[in-house]
Write a protein that holds these residues in place. Structure first.
Motif, PDB file in Angstrom:
ATOM      1  N   LYS A  34       0.817  -1.209   0.000  1.00  0.00           N
ATOM      2  CA  LYS A  34       0.000   0.000   0.000  1.00  0.00           C
ATOM      3  C   LYS A  34       0.861   1.274   0.000  1.00  0.00           C
TER       4      LYS A  34
ATOM      5  N   ASP B  72      -5.019  -0.057  -3.402  1.00  0.00           N
ATOM      6  CA  ASP B  72      -3.790  -0.036  -2.602  1.00  0.00           C
ATOM      7  C   ASP B  72      -3.360   1.372  -2.228  1.00  0.00           C
ATOM      8  N   THR B  73      -4.257   2.339  -2.393  1.00  0.00           N
ATOM      9  CA  THR B  73      -3.953   3.732  -2.065  1.00  0.00           C
ATOM     10  C   THR B  73      -4.779   4.178  -0.867  1.00  0.00           C
TER      11      THR B  73
END
Length: 595
Positions: free
Chosen positions: A388, A471-472
């Motif tokens: 991440k 993943d942000t």
């Protein structure tokens, strides 16, 4: 001059003054040498023109030195900061782009939602203002005379008196309330209702068994709040900013702010082209607007209060002073009973309160859709954040999160970006687990020490530059540096950020967005005028309304600091920061539960 001498000579020749006959001879002598003087002057001019570039290089530093000396001498005899600013409560609010009808409607709604009762208009006399030592609260009996049980709601009634012990008959005081059990490491913030007649109700949900104590605090009297409101609307210059301009050896510093009167001297307009967020600096005398290299806090305006007003802000007297109970300040709560839960749930929702969470055994337990998970070791955090990218934007209260994670997780290695201490930007990476953390401060107004102009970026623009995705993670904390401005300024900034968040979630629905709310802090007479909890409370109300209904997580820093036993601080202690980060990580990595 020779004409004058000739006139005098003529007068002499006419017999007016025989003693001045020497004038004619002097003029003739000067006329004889005139060609010589002309040749010398032309030679000097030719020499100057042929060597002017060299002279400029030699004297540039000298000019800068003398100019800086002039500035230093000038500042020694003038007050620090802007001499006088045009002050109007709508001036800051409507700089930049004119709000649309829909924006004006939203603005009016938000301002109404945080409206605050005003005390009667009368000359200020300390003896007639709210006095916490004369005020009292009492815990009201349980409904129907029954015993207190988990699931019930408890009410404490507060009555405010003045310094002569007389009851007050109007509202507007700023109170905090907390129900806590030091033995259990438990605490919950109470909701304070203003009845606008000198009485207040503090409502608490009963969430754990055992003995708990009620704590009520007067943060500011209603009269002090009226002064704070006036300062917010009329003195947005009470914190001022500066920028350094430099080109070669020349440098100059000027005052900057959201609000600068255009009539005093020319302005440099640094309004952001994409968001329309305004920012101005006084134009340097010798340099252009494009030579600005940094931004920094200039200082605080002093002498903002009259002598009588200053009496409303006294540590240990009327700033964050406890109000005592008229009887017992504690209750004993028994385990819940099904019948009690059913009867309490049938009550009017308008008088029921549900906080965002509470502490038990030192850990925050949110009352929402997630079962709280404790991330007590670095490996658990690493596993949660694996793969991440975390982007943290805002003030120093979210910079704390970066610093906590960077210190607690040894696999994270901070890159040396040669950033100023406590300013950033910061970057840390765990290449093994593909984790990246980034922190960047928000754009002006920001009271940090020197920030390079190139690093002064608005959060909305930064969000528009993100690709986003599952993943942000984006963390936002924008509040502490807006307390000295009218609320309209904050509404405009949050509106731009909210729109950018919506655009991000629209193009990348899996993106996680976390918004950190305002928190309580330590107050003294001076801090109260710039960073009072009352200012923060008003901004916090706007923030909650602006992001309500969006797919974002609100980390309730206000209640997490109000419910905890540790003293209030602008930068909460590590144990509270850990609970905030655990809340964020739970949101990122845990499954939803039933509310």
């Amino acid at each position: 001059m020779c004409d004058t001498i000739v006139m005098v000579t003529a007068e002499n020749e006419m017999g007016l003054d025989p003693g001045k006959a020497r004038g004619s001879n002097m003029c003739r002598s000067l006329s004889k040498y005139a060609p010589v003087f002309l040749v010398l002057a032309l030679s000097g001019l030719i020499f100057l023109l042929r060597n002017i570039h060299t002279l400029e290089r030699l004297n540039c530093q000298t000019v800068s030195t003398f100019y800086n000396l002039q500035n230093s001498l000038h500042s020694a005899f003038t007050p620090e900061g802007p001499s006088s600013l045009y002050r109007n409560q709508t001036y800051c609010a409507h700089l930049g782009q004119e709000p649309s009808p829909d924006e004006l409607l939203e603005e009016h709604y938000l301002l109404d939602s945080i409206s605050w009762p005003e005390p009667p208009a009368r000359p200020i006399s300390l003896s007639r203002t709210s006095d916490p030592t004369h005020s009292l609260f009492a815990i009201l009996p349980a409904e129907g005379g029954k015993e207190w049980r988990v699931g019930n709601q408890m009410e404490a009634l507060v009555q405010i008196h003045d310094f002569q012990g007389r009851p007050k008959h109007h509202g507007g005081d700023f109170l905090l309330a907390r129900l806590h059990s030091p033995e259990l490491g438990a605490g919950v913030a109470g909701q304070v209702l203003d009845h606008r007649n000198g009485f207040y109700s503090a409502l608490f949900p009963l969430l754990w068994e055992g003995t708990s104590r009620v704590e009520v605090t007067l943060v500011h009297s209603s009269e002090a709040v009226a002064v704070l409101r006036r300062l917010r609307e009329e003195r947005p210059d009470r914190v001022f900013f500066k920028s350094l301009f430099r080109s070669g050896f020349l440098s100059e510093t000027t005052v900057c702010n959201l609000c600068l009167p255009a009539g005093q001297q020319p302005l440099c307009n640094y309004t952001d082209l994409r968001t329309g967020e305004p920012w101005y600096c006084y134009k340097p005398k010798l340099l252009g607007c494009n030579t600005r290299i940094n931004h920094f806090k200039g200082g605080y305006q002093k002498h903002l209060l009259t002598n009588k007003e200053a009496l409303l802000f006294q540590s240990g007297v009327n700033i964050k002073v406890a109000i005592h109970a008229s009887g017992s300040n504690s209750i004993t709560v028994l385990p819940e009973e099904k019948a009690e839960v059913e009867s309490s749930s049938a009550r009017s929702e308008s008088v029921r309160v549900l906080p965002s969470g509470y502490y038990f055994q030192g850990s925050w337990r949110p009352l929402g859709e997630y079962a709280m998970h404790q991330f007590n070791d670095s490996s658990a955090i690493t596993q949660c954040l694996k793969g991440k990218v975390l982007y943290m934007y805002g003030d120093s209260t979210v910079r704390q999160w970066f610093e906590y994670l960077n210190a607690f997780v040894p696999e994270l290695k901070e890159f040396n970006l040669h950033s100023p201490k406590n300013v950033g930007p910061y970057l840390a990476v765990d290449s093994t687990h593909n984790i990246m953390l980034q922190y960047r401060c928000h754009g002006p107004p920001i009271r940090f020490s020197t920030v390079a102009s190139s690093e002064m970026r608005y959060v909305a623009n930064e969000l528009d530059g993100l690709s986003g995705g599952p993943d942000t993670v984006v963390v936002l904390s924008v509040w502490a540096h807006f307390s000295t401005f009218p609320v309209e300024v904050y509404i405009r900034r949050l509106r731009h950020i909210r729109r950018a968040v919506l655009r991000l979630l629209d193009r990348a629905p899996g993106t996680k967005v976390v918004v950190r709310s305002a928190n309580l802090q330590a107050l003294d007479p001076e801090v109260s005028l710039y960073n009072s909890d009352w200012f923060s409370l008003q901004l916090d109300g706007v923030l909650r309304a602006m992001f309500k209904g969006l797919d974002v997580l609100l980390v309730d820093a206000w209640e997490m600091t109000a419910a905890h036993h540790l003293p209030h601080a602008l930068h909460p202690p590590p144990t509270i920061v850990k609970n905030m980060i655990d809340t964020m990580l739970t949101h990122i990595c845990s499954q939803k539960k039933k509310s």
